[in-house]
Scaffold this active site. Sequence first.
Site, PDB file in Angstrom:
ATOM      1  CB  ILE A 168      -0.806   0.408   1.107  1.00 27.26           C
ATOM      2  CG1 ILE A 168      -2.268   1.403   1.089  1.00 27.26           C
ATOM      3  CG2 ILE A 168      -0.127   0.088   2.799  1.00 27.26           C
ATOM      4  CD1 ILE A 168      -2.630   1.053   1.930  1.00 27.26           C
TER       5      ILE A 168
ATOM      6  CB  CYS B 280      -3.282  -6.779  13.917  1.00 30.66           C
ATOM      7  SG  CYS B 280      -3.936  -8.253  13.554  1.00 30.66           S
TER       8      CYS B 280
END
Length: 348
Positions: A51, A71
């Site tokens: 990204i 996470c």
Amino acid sequence: MKIVSLFSGCGGLDLGFQNAGFNIIWANDFNKKVKQTYEYNHQSELIIRSITNIDAHQIPDCDGIIGGPPCQSWSVAGAGRGIDDKRGQLFKDYIRIIDAKNPKFFLAENVKGILASKHDEARNEIVRLLSEAGNFGYDVSIGLLNAKDFEVPQDRERVFFIGFRKDLNLTFNFDNFLMRTKSNIIHNLSKEYGCSKEYLTLIDKISIYQNSALPANEKNKTTGIKTNNEYALGSFSSIFMSRNRVRSWNEQSFTIQASSRQAPLHPQAPKMIKVEKDKHIFAQGYEHLYRRLSVREVAEIQTFPQDFRFFYENLDDAYKMIGNAVPVNMAKYIGIEIKNLLSNLNKQ
């Protein structure tokens, strides 16, 4: 409504939103090992790229952006470095895309550890950036939800950041959502099973796979079976043996981890016996019953449909993609709530 998916993985969150009536028009993930699985089951392309290297202008306009930024940085079991970790910084790239695309809503999923007091400053900064993103800013709500409340036979607590563009005057109320949705689920389950029923349990989802599960090949290589009903082999670490890893048929599973070595044990075995602090053993005479849940079984516990096929060479990759996913049913009910809020706004 058109959705852009970031950090898509194999597409648990995406499938849930599709089942709620949304259309995934663009999806992205960095892990090339999930590409075949995603594209086979979603019939759409998965862009494999970090990204950080994606210009927002390359992403189509959309009504919503969904995703689960990595996470591990926030995990209680991990290092817990949060936003200071390289993976934690990816949350800011997620916000960068929201800021540029200005969708009606966004959803970001993460682990419970992000709510820890040591992450207060970083979490507050994330909320501030989200609330100021785009042309109008966003009304941001944070909620901790357990997957077992959403027709998922699994204890799995996850945090959701959900925001609506401020010009829409909408807020996601987690308490109202949970109360209303649980009431509907209890009604539907009780009607389906002919008795009072609040939660799905392991026997409801995986009993049909018990006798057909096969061990993996050497070094946990796949046997090639299309059903994915094969389980990982290998020794159990002292950490794994530090507590009971068996849930009974009439209970919900422990959280499905993104690791074959940490997969819960099958409910056919008796619960493990505590012999001293941080040490459990298998019940004597029943050692042959203790096996890890199969790839198919953990997928069912994550509420992927039976025809959802996973592609992998090593079972470790299979457990990882499934364990990293948002349970499909959980995502579906959240998606339905968001869709209803937006639809009611349009009617008004």
